[in-house]
Design a protein around this motif. Structure first.
Motif, short mmCIF file in Angstrom:
data_model
loop_
_atom_site.label_atom_id
_atom_site.label_comp_id
_atom_site.label_asym_id
_atom_site.label_seq_id
_atom_site.Cartn_x
_atom_site.Cartn_y
_atom_site.Cartn_z
N VAL A 70 0.84 -1.20 0.00
CA VAL A 70 0.00 0.00 0.00
C VAL A 70 0.88 1.25 0.00
N SER A 71 1.99 1.22 0.74
CA SER A 71 2.87 2.38 0.81
C SER A 71 3.55 2.69 -0.52
N LEU A 72 3.59 1.70 -1.43
CA LEU A 72 4.24 1.89 -2.73
C LEU A 72 3.24 2.24 -3.84
N ARG A 73 1.98 2.28 -3.51
CA ARG A 73 0.92 2.34 -4.52
C ARG A 73 0.96 3.61 -5.38
N GLU A 74 1.37 4.72 -4.82
CA GLU A 74 1.29 6.00 -5.52
C GLU A 74 2.48 6.29 -6.43
N PHE A 75 3.46 5.40 -6.46
CA PHE A 75 4.67 5.64 -7.24
C PHE A 75 4.48 5.12 -8.66
N PRO A 76 4.82 5.91 -9.70
CA PRO A 76 4.58 5.49 -11.09
C PRO A 76 5.72 4.69 -11.73
N HIS A 77 6.86 4.60 -11.04
CA HIS A 77 8.00 3.87 -11.60
C HIS A 77 8.48 2.83 -10.57
N ALA A 78 8.88 1.64 -11.04
CA ALA A 78 9.25 0.60 -10.08
C ALA A 78 10.20 -0.43 -10.69
N ILE A 79 11.03 -1.01 -9.83
CA ILE A 79 11.84 -2.18 -10.18
C ILE A 79 11.68 -3.19 -9.04
N GLY A 80 11.82 -4.47 -9.36
CA GLY A 80 11.69 -5.51 -8.35
C GLY A 80 12.65 -6.65 -8.59
N HIS A 81 12.82 -7.49 -7.57
CA HIS A 81 13.82 -8.55 -7.61
C HIS A 81 13.39 -9.70 -6.73
N VAL A 82 13.55 -10.94 -7.21
CA VAL A 82 13.43 -12.14 -6.38
C VAL A 82 14.78 -12.83 -6.38
#
Length: 472
Positions: A70-82
């Protein structure tokens, strides 16, 4: 990603630029890449002013809580990693994406691969005053970027990337751009996609399917792509291009529905099984595949050999992949929990078991034993890849010859070790024929042949190290 203490991993990355559901799409993309990393996960987001992230240990659903998402919801750009890790490497500090703060701006970084000159670079950077926060080689890139004094972002990135040696697929996020880079050999897969009007990037195309993105193309070796509010910029950081994508991506790691150069892994694996059938002269009643990554090869074998395929082994879906389980005892326990024979299918039958690889022999030994106990009359093992004989320094968790049964034993000795009636491996030439028939321009087959396309700078191979220790 490679831990400087000698730990190798296989990871998955995802990124998206300028989408109102960036964090949600990244989460969904990472969920589809969970097979590439089960010990840690994270997401870093940007909004044009600053970066914010969340990460944790375990599976994605364990690593990131609902409140964090929820805290990340308003951000329009993202990267992720597993992330996968081995003993000693399962630490929160090593979970990516990394998030660095400085007066020059925030930086998020995610990496799949293994740098072979990270120790030398790290030592030089530390001697110059750098203080590292993790034991990961991935952090080296962040320090190289910050050390460069150029005011041009792309100049800094190109300079840093040219100093790296090894296998790397990077996504780097700052306040106003997302940068994508692949090493000049393209050892690890990296794909470009588009969802709505936004570009995205992933280790495998199955992440595009899950998010509803369009698969555009494979990112090329040595390519540098920048996503920003100005659009997409295609460039290169090096003129060198020597395609050598990891053969094990085709054989084992990638999901069956993922595509390389617009051909599914399922299709490639099925063709590997067909080739194996042409090289394996064994009469049998049924063919069974070891689930899940060997089922396509078993299908191809069955069709080519004219032997009926049956589901003779069932898999417990709640046990992780034993190839990268930490420790031999843990691997043996995981195999017992993961696979079980179907007695009504195998009892009294001459069986050909198709597996994609034999690394330590733990799984094969258990399968043969379990099938015989279930009443199989004969058990013949077919492997849809050549004998895996050599350690990998480019991002797979096989780092010493001692861990690899084929580096110590002949095919006949392995057959005796696993107690199979026969054992047949696919030849290297046949494997290459399949890859080339589907448009591959080159593969890394070092684990099979010992021909390493990228020089191992930081560490000699274990056998060479033994010779040096003995004074030879």
């Amino acid at each position: 990603m490679y831990d400087i203490r000698g730990l190798n991993e296989e990871c998955g990355i995802f990124g998206v630029w300028n989408h109102e559901r960036a964090s949600e799409l990244t989460y969904i993309g990472l969920h589809s890449l969970q097979h590439r990393g089960q010990e840690g996960a994270g997401i870093v987001c940007a909004n044009g002013e600053y970066l914010f992230g969340a990460r944790g240990m375990g599976l994605l659903t364990e690593a990131l809580s609902k409140d964090q998402l929820v805290s990340l919801r308003e951000f329009p750009h993202a990267i992720g990693h597993v992330r996968y890790a081995t003993t000693g490497g399962s630490e929160l500090s090593n979970v990516q994406p990394f998030l660095f703060k400085s007066h020059r701006g925030d930086l998020g970084l995610a990496h799949n691969g293994n740098l072979v000159n990270a120790v030398r670079l790290r030592e030089a950077l530390e001697d110059d005053g750098a203080i590292f926060q993790t034991s990961s080689d991935s952090e080296v890139l962040a320090h190289l970027l910050r050390k460069n004094k150029s005011s041009d972002r792309k100049t800094r990135m190109k300079s840093a990337l040219r100093q790296l040696k090894g296998a790397f697929a990077f996504v780097v996020l700052d306040e106003d751009s997302l940068t994508i880079a692949l090493d000049d050999h393209g050892v690890r897969p990296l794909m470009l996609g588009k969802i709505d009007d936004s570009y995205c990037v992933a280790s495998e195309t199955c992440a595009f399917t899950a998010t509803g993105a369009e698969y555009i193309r494979d990112i090329e070796p040595g390519e540098l792509i920048t996503l920003s509010d100005d659009g997409i910029d295609f460039d290169r950081y090096t003129d060198s291009e020597k395609p050598n994508m990891c053969s094990m991506e085709y054989i084992y790691f990638a999901r069956a529905d993922s595509e390389f150069r617009h051909t599914s892994t399922y299709t490639i694996r099925k063709s590997l099984g067909k080739q194996l059938a042409r090289e394996m002269d064994v009469d049998a009643d049924i063919v069974i595949g070891v689930p899940d990554s060997s089922l396509a090869a078993a299908k191809g074998f069955s069709e080519e050999a004219g032997i009926k395929q049956e589901q003779g082994l069932l898999k417990n879906r709640y046990v992780g992949r034993t190839f990268i389980s930490a420790g031999q005892e843990a691997r043996e326990r995981a195999v017992r929990m993961k696979l079980s024979p179907v007695r009504d299918v195998v009892e009294g039958k001459r069986i050909i078991v198709i597996d994609d690889s034999i690394v330590r022999g733990t799984t094969s030994r258990f399968i043969v034993k379990a099938l015989r106990k279930a009443g199989a009359k004969e058990v013949h093992m077919g492997v849809s890849s050549p004998p895996l004989k050599n350690p990998c320094f480019y991002g797979i968790d096989v780092s010493t010859h001692a861990e690899i049964i084929a580096s110590q034993k002949s095919t006949e000795e392995i057959r005796e070790e696993i107690d199979a009636d026969s054992l047949t491996y696919l030849s290297v030439d046949a494997m290459h024929d399949v890859y080339h028939s589907y448009g591959s321009r080159g593969q890394c087959d070092a684990c099979f042949t010992g021909n390493y396309p990228i020089e191992i700078i930081d560490q000699v191979l274990p056998q060479e190290k033994d010779l040096k220790t003995k004074g030879v």
